[in-house]
Design an enzyme around this catalytic site. Structure first.
Site, PDB file in Angstrom:
ATOM      1  N   CYS A  53      19.999   7.846  36.130  1.00 42.98           N
ATOM      2  CA  CYS A  53      19.888   9.275  36.424  1.00 42.98           C
ATOM      3  C   CYS A  53      18.726   9.582  37.359  1.00 42.98           C
ATOM      4  O   CYS A  53      18.544  10.727  37.774  1.00 42.98           O
ATOM      5  CB  CYS A  53      19.753  10.059  35.121  1.00 42.98           C
ATOM      6  SG  CYS A  53      21.090   9.673  33.989  1.00 42.98           S
TER       7      CYS A  53
ATOM      8  N   HIS B 170      24.167  18.343  35.475  1.00 37.12           N
ATOM      9  CA  HIS B 170      23.578  17.017  35.661  1.00 37.12           C
ATOM     10  C   HIS B 170      24.595  16.030  36.235  1.00 37.12           C
ATOM     11  O   HIS B 170      25.040  15.111  35.534  1.00 37.12           O
ATOM     12  CB  HIS B 170      23.017  16.535  34.310  1.00 37.12           C
ATOM     13  CG  HIS B 170      22.256  15.255  34.363  1.00 37.12           C
ATOM     14  ND1 HIS B 170      21.602  14.799  35.497  1.00 37.12           N
ATOM     15  CD2 HIS B 170      22.023  14.312  33.406  1.00 37.12           C
ATOM     16  CE1 HIS B 170      21.017  13.633  35.219  1.00 37.12           C
ATOM     17  NE2 HIS B 170      21.261  13.322  33.975  1.00 37.12           N
TER      18      HIS B 170
END
Lengths: 390, 148
Positions: A89, A338
Site C-alpha cells: 500500500c 484506498h
C-alpha cells in the site's frame, strides 16, 4: 544542514475515487494524468516529461502486471522510461521517493510519479486474498491472518498497553467521513455517526466494518521538476523538503513492539531531519488510516503526541478539520478511499491542493507546511514526505 | 538436493535437516517445535534462516522449544479469505514463547469471552496434512491449564 528544496511539484491529478464501473486501471490513470496536464498549460507532457514512476500493488486484480509502460503509453508518454514500483500500500509513496531521487541524481529535470489500482470488480473475499499477499506467507497467511486481523492485533495490544478504546478508534472514522463529505472526489461523501461505527459488524475484533478503509478504484499523479525550473511552469509550486523511508520485518509477530511501526518512526525522523522541521511546524497531515487504529498509532509515530496518547488527540478534536493540526482533510483512506497503489501520491495530491489553497470546502487557511505518511502492509514499508508552499 | 526423507510417524528427521521454513514445518509432524540457534552469537531464530541477521554467520544448531508462552495480543477473525471461511469466527493470537521468540497462530478451543492478554498458552500440533500447498503439518495454541 540547511533546508533545501529537493524537488518541486508543478501539477497534480486525481481521478474520482470509488466504484468506477466499466473502467480499467489504464483508463482511470488517464483521468488523473489529464487533470495534471490541463492544470499546467506551460508543460508539453510529451516533450517535457522524461520518466514515469508508478505505484501499483497487485497484478491479481486485473491479471495485469508490467504496468509502467502501459500507463506511459496511455498517458501519451511513450517512449519514455516507465517503472512500476510495488511496496504494497506504500507503492506510490515509494514511487514519489524514486521520482525525487531521479531528479536529485541529475539524470532528469521533469518526471511524473503516480499510482493506480482497480479493485472493486472483484469480490471482497478476492480482494482480502490479494491484499493478504503483502503479509508474511508461511506464518501469517498460513494461519488465516488477514489484513484487518493484523491491524486488530495492533489495536488489541494498544488497548491493553495504553487503554485506547474502541470508541476512540470509531471517532477517527467519524472525523474522516466528515472530511470526506467535503471532498467531491471521495469514494464516500457522507457523514457517519459514532453509533453507526460502533454497531457495524465485526470484521476482526476489535475492528468493525467502519474501522476499515474502503476497497476503491482510483489513480493519482504528480509532476515533479528540478526546483530551479519550477517557476517556468507555475507561479505556485510546492516544494518537497524532506523524504524518508524505512523497512521492517514482513511479519508483525517478529517485532519487539506491536503498538508502533518502527519503519514509520524512522522514515519520519529522516524526513523531519532533512526538512529541518519538527511536528509543531506542520499545518496539515495526511496519514495512512487503512484502519482507524493505524491513524492513532500514526499520531504517535510521527511525534504529534507521546506513545499511547493518540486516542487523546481524537478525544480533544486536535486533528479535526478546524483543529490545531488537521489530519486527513481529504477524508483519508477511510472515506476518500484506498485504491492501494494510488494512495501514496493521492495523499501528496491533497497536501499539494491544501498548500496552493485549492482544497475548496476543506481548505485549511494559511497552510504552509504539510506531511504525508504512507505505509505498506503492516508496516514493513513506510515512507514520509514533507512539503512546503513555494 | 534433499538431505532427508519425510515419513510421518516412521523416521525421525535428522538433526542436520537444512535450516529452512520447510524443516520447521516438517518437524511439527514429529510434534516438535524447533528453532535455530546461531553457533556464533547464540541468537535464536523462529522461523529458521540461512543466515544470522545479527552476526551474518551461517552456522546453526536446532533447538527444541518447550512451546509455552504468554499471549501478547489477539483478534477474532469474522471475515477471512476463502481458505479459512469455514472456520470463522476464529481466534488469532501472538504468543511470546518463554524462549523469548514470538509466534502467531490460531487459538483453538477457547471462548472469545474468556481470552485475555497475558494468559498462558501452549503450542500443540496438528499432524494431519492439509490439502493446500505446501502440505505440511501445522501448529496451534491452546490453553496451558497447568501454568494458568
Amino acid at each position: 544542514m540547511t533546508q533545501k528544496n529537493l524537488v518541486s511539484i508543478i501539477s497534480s491529478g486525481l481521478s474520482k475515487f470509488g466504484r468506477l464501473e466499466g473502467k480499467c486501471s489504464r483508463e482511470i490513470f488517464v483521468e488523473a494524468a489529464k487533470e495534471a496536464f490541463e492544470k499546467c498549460p506551460n508543460l508539453d507532457p510529451v516533450k517535457d516529461i522524461e520518466a514515469l514512476f508508478i505505484g501499483h500493488m497487485g497484478e491479481s486484480f486485473e491479471h495485469q502486471g508490467h504496468t509502467g509502460p502501459i500507463l506511459a503509453d496511455w498517458a501519451g508518454l511513450l517512449p519514455r522510461p516507465a517503472i512500476r514500483i510495488e511496496s504494497a500500500c506504500a507503492s506510490s509513496g515509494v514511487a514519489l521517493r524514486m521520482g525525487i531521487m531521479a531528479i536529485l541524481s541529475g539524470m532528469y529535470n521533469i518526471v511524473m510519479v503516480g499510482g493506480v489500482e482497480k479493485m472493486t470488480h472483484r469480490t471482497t473475499m478476492d480482494v482480502t486474498e490479494f491484499l493478504t499477499m503483502a503479509s508474511d506467507f508461511p506464518f501469517e497467511q498460513w494461519n488465516g491472518i488477514t489484513f484487518p486481523g493484523l491491524y486488530a492485533l495492533m489495536a488489541t495490544a494498544h488497548m491493553h498497553k495504553y487503554g485506547t478504546t474502541e470508541e476512540q478508534m470509531a471517532r477517527v472514522a467519524v472525523k474522516n467521513h466528515h472530511n470526506g463529505a467535503l471532498n467531491p472526489k471521495a469514494h464516500i461523501q457522507k457523514e457517519i455517526t459514532l453509533e453507526k461505527v460502533m454497531s457495524s459488524r465485526v470484521i476482526a475484533w476489535p475492528l468493525k466494518l467502519y474501522d476499515c478503509s474502503l476497497i476503491s478504484d482510483g489513480a493519482s499523479c504528480l509532476i515533479l521538476t528540478n526546483p530551479n525550473i519550477a517557476k517556468t511552469f507555475t507561479d505556485i509550486p510546492v516544494h518537497i523538503i524532506g523524504t524518508g523511508q524505512a523497512s521492517d520485518t514482513i511479519g508483525l509477530y517478529e517485532r519487539d513492539e506491536l503498538t508502533t511501526l518502527k519503519a514509520g518512526r524512522l522514515a519520519g525522523r529522516e524526513a523531519y531531519k532533512m526538512a529541518q522541521v519538527t511536528p509543531k511546524d506542520l499545518d496539515i497531515i495526511e496519514v495512512h488510516d487503512c484502519f482507524t487504529i493505524a491513524e492513532i498509532i500514526a499520531y504517535e509515530d510521527l511525534g504529534l503526541c507521546k506513545p499511547g496518547k493518540g486516542g487523546n488527540l481524537i478525544d480533544q478534536n486536535v486533528t479535526n478539520l478546524n483543529g490545531e493540526i488537521p489530519v486527513n482533510t481529504s477524508g483519508g483512506l477511510k472515506a476518500k478511499g484506498h485504491p492501494v497503489g494510488a494512495t501514496g501520491t493521492a495523499q501528496a495530491y491533497e497536501i499539494y491542493l491544501q498548500l496552493i489553497g485549492q482544497a475548496e470546502k476543506r481548505q485549511v487557511s494559511g497552510a504552509e507546511i504539510g506531511l504525508s505518511y504512507n505505509v505498506g502492509g503492516s508496516g514493513a514499508s513506510a515512507t514520509v514526505h514533507i512539503f512546503k508552499r513555494g | 538436493m534433499r538431505r532427508y526423507t519425510f515419513l510421518r510417524g516412521d523416521n525421525n528427521m535428522l538433526e542436520d535437516s537444512p535450516f529452512t521454513i520447510e524443516s520447521f514445518y516438517k518437524f511439527l509432524g514429529e510434534r516438535k517445535l524447533m528453532a535455530t540457534k546461531c553457533c556464533k552469537c547464540e541468537t535464536l531464530f523462529l522461523p529458521p534462516r540461512p543466515m544470522c541477521t545479527k552476526c551474518l554467520s551461517t552456522n546453526f544448531n536446532w533447538v527444541k522449544l518447550e512451546g509455552k508462552g504468554e499471549l501478547i495480543s489477539y483478534t477474532v477473525i469474522h471475515f477471512s479469505t476463502e481458505q479459512f471461511q469455514s472456520k470463522t469466527p476464529y481466534i488469532i493470537g501472538i504468543v511470546k514463547l518463554n524462549a523469548g521468540l514470538n509466534l502467531p497462530g490460531i487459538i483453538r478451543d477457547m471462548n472469545p469471552k474468556q481470552i485475555r492478554v497475558g494468559m498462558n498458552l501452549l503450542v500443540d500440533f496438528d499432524t494431519s496434512i492439509p490439502l493446500q500447498w505446501p502440505q505440511w503439518p501445522r501448529y496451534f495454541f491452546k490453553l496451558d491449564t497447568l501454568s494458568s
